[in-house]
Design a protein around this motif. Structure first.
Motif, short mmCIF file in Angstrom:
data_model
loop_
_atom_site.label_atom_id
_atom_site.label_comp_id
_atom_site.label_asym_id
_atom_site.label_seq_id
_atom_site.Cartn_x
_atom_site.Cartn_y
_atom_site.Cartn_z
N LEU A 256 0.87 -1.30 -0.08
CA LEU A 256 0.03 0.11 -0.15
C LEU A 256 0.75 1.33 0.07
O LEU A 256 0.49 2.06 -0.56
CB LEU A 256 -0.94 0.04 1.14
CG LEU A 256 -2.33 -0.90 1.16
CD1 LEU A 256 -2.61 -1.25 2.48
CD2 LEU A 256 -3.12 -0.45 0.12
N SER A 257 1.92 1.26 0.76
CA SER A 257 2.80 2.57 0.88
C SER A 257 3.65 2.63 -0.61
O SER A 257 3.72 3.76 -1.07
CB SER A 257 3.96 2.20 1.84
OG SER A 257 3.35 2.16 3.01
N ILE B 217 -10.19 5.53 4.35
CA ILE B 217 -9.91 5.65 5.75
C ILE B 217 -9.78 7.32 6.06
O ILE B 217 -9.55 7.82 4.91
CB ILE B 217 -8.87 4.82 5.93
CG1 ILE B 217 -7.48 5.24 5.11
CG2 ILE B 217 -8.97 3.37 6.05
CD1 ILE B 217 -6.04 4.26 5.39
N ASN B 218 -9.49 7.59 7.18
CA ASN B 218 -9.03 9.00 7.17
C ASN B 218 -7.42 9.13 7.24
O ASN B 218 -6.84 8.37 7.05
CB ASN B 218 -9.69 9.48 8.74
CG ASN B 218 -9.02 8.72 9.77
OD1 ASN B 218 -7.82 8.41 10.02
ND2 ASN B 218 -9.61 8.66 11.01
N MET C 215 -8.35 -2.68 1.64
CA MET C 215 -7.55 -1.40 1.19
C MET C 215 -7.00 -2.08 -0.24
O MET C 215 -7.01 -1.24 -1.19
CB MET C 215 -6.59 -0.94 2.05
CG MET C 215 -7.25 0.02 3.16
SD MET C 215 -6.08 0.79 3.90
CE MET C 215 -6.10 -0.22 5.50
N LEU C 216 -6.08 -2.97 -0.36
CA LEU C 216 -5.46 -3.31 -1.47
C LEU C 216 -6.47 -3.89 -2.69
O LEU C 216 -6.33 -3.55 -3.74
CB LEU C 216 -4.57 -4.58 -1.12
CG LEU C 216 -3.25 -4.19 -0.48
CD1 LEU C 216 -2.75 -5.62 0.33
CD2 LEU C 216 -2.39 -3.81 -1.45
N ALA C 217 -7.55 -4.25 -2.34
CA ALA C 217 -8.65 -4.52 -3.25
C ALA C 217 -9.43 -3.41 -3.71
O ALA C 217 -9.50 -3.21 -5.21
CB ALA C 217 -9.86 -5.42 -2.55
N ARG C 218 -9.45 -2.18 -3.21
CA ARG C 218 -9.90 -1.02 -3.52
C ARG C 218 -9.01 -0.57 -4.29
O ARG C 218 -9.44 0.37 -5.41
CB ARG C 218 -10.03 -0.04 -2.28
CG ARG C 218 -11.34 -0.41 -1.40
CD ARG C 218 -11.47 0.77 -0.33
NE ARG C 218 -12.75 0.22 0.50
CZ ARG C 218 -12.20 -0.16 1.81
NH1 ARG C 218 -10.90 0.05 2.16
NH2 ARG C 218 -13.07 -0.77 2.63
N ILE C 219 -7.73 -0.61 -4.54
CA ILE C 219 -7.00 -0.22 -5.43
C ILE C 219 -6.46 -1.23 -6.51
O ILE C 219 -5.57 -0.83 -7.48
CB ILE C 219 -5.31 0.52 -4.82
CG1 ILE C 219 -4.78 -0.73 -4.15
CG2 ILE C 219 -5.88 1.47 -3.58
CD1 ILE C 219 -3.27 -0.27 -3.68
N GLY C 220 -7.42 -2.15 -6.60
CA GLY C 220 -6.98 -3.13 -7.71
C GLY C 220 -6.01 -3.99 -7.50
O GLY C 220 -5.35 -4.55 -8.54
#
Length: 113
Positions: A56-57, A76-77, A100-105
């Motif tokens: 993610l980073s 997320i905030n 979160m990783l799924a949200r960015i494909g």
């Protein structure tokens, strides 16, 4: 109606690094095995979290996103993005990181064995 009093008195504090299993009454040999096993499981979970957080980073850096922009995409905030980038693994569940990783494909695949 009478007010119910909630008991909030602290009666015992387990020190960091202590064997909780021994403190709650398991026999010493079993407590040691359980403690060692739990520490190993925690270590593995932290390594997995750190790997997912690294992905993610890296994505945030590659996309040249500001933390507020990343926060909106990841749902997320902004302070949580800071926690993510600074790899504060204890602040995230594996589920949250996978989502979160799924949200960015970048779907996560789990291989057992």
């Amino acid at each position: 109606m009478a007010e119910t009093k909630i008991d909030t008195e602290i009666r015992h504090v387990t020190l960091p690094g202590s064997n909780l299993f021994l403190e709650v009454g398991f026999p010493p040999d079993e407590a040691e095995l359980l403690h060692t096993d739990s520490q190993q499981r925690i270590k593995v979970a932290l390594l997995l979290k750190e790997q997912l957080m690294g992905e993610l980073s890296d994505w945030i850096a590659e996309q040249h996103l500001k933390q507020a922009e990343a926060a909106a995409i990841l749902k997320i905030n902004r302070p949580r993005v800071s926690d993510l980038v600074n790899k504060k693994a204890n602040k995230f569940t594996l589920d949250a990181l996978v989502n979160m990783l799924a949200r960015i494909g970048k779907p996560v695949r789990l291989i057992v064995g």
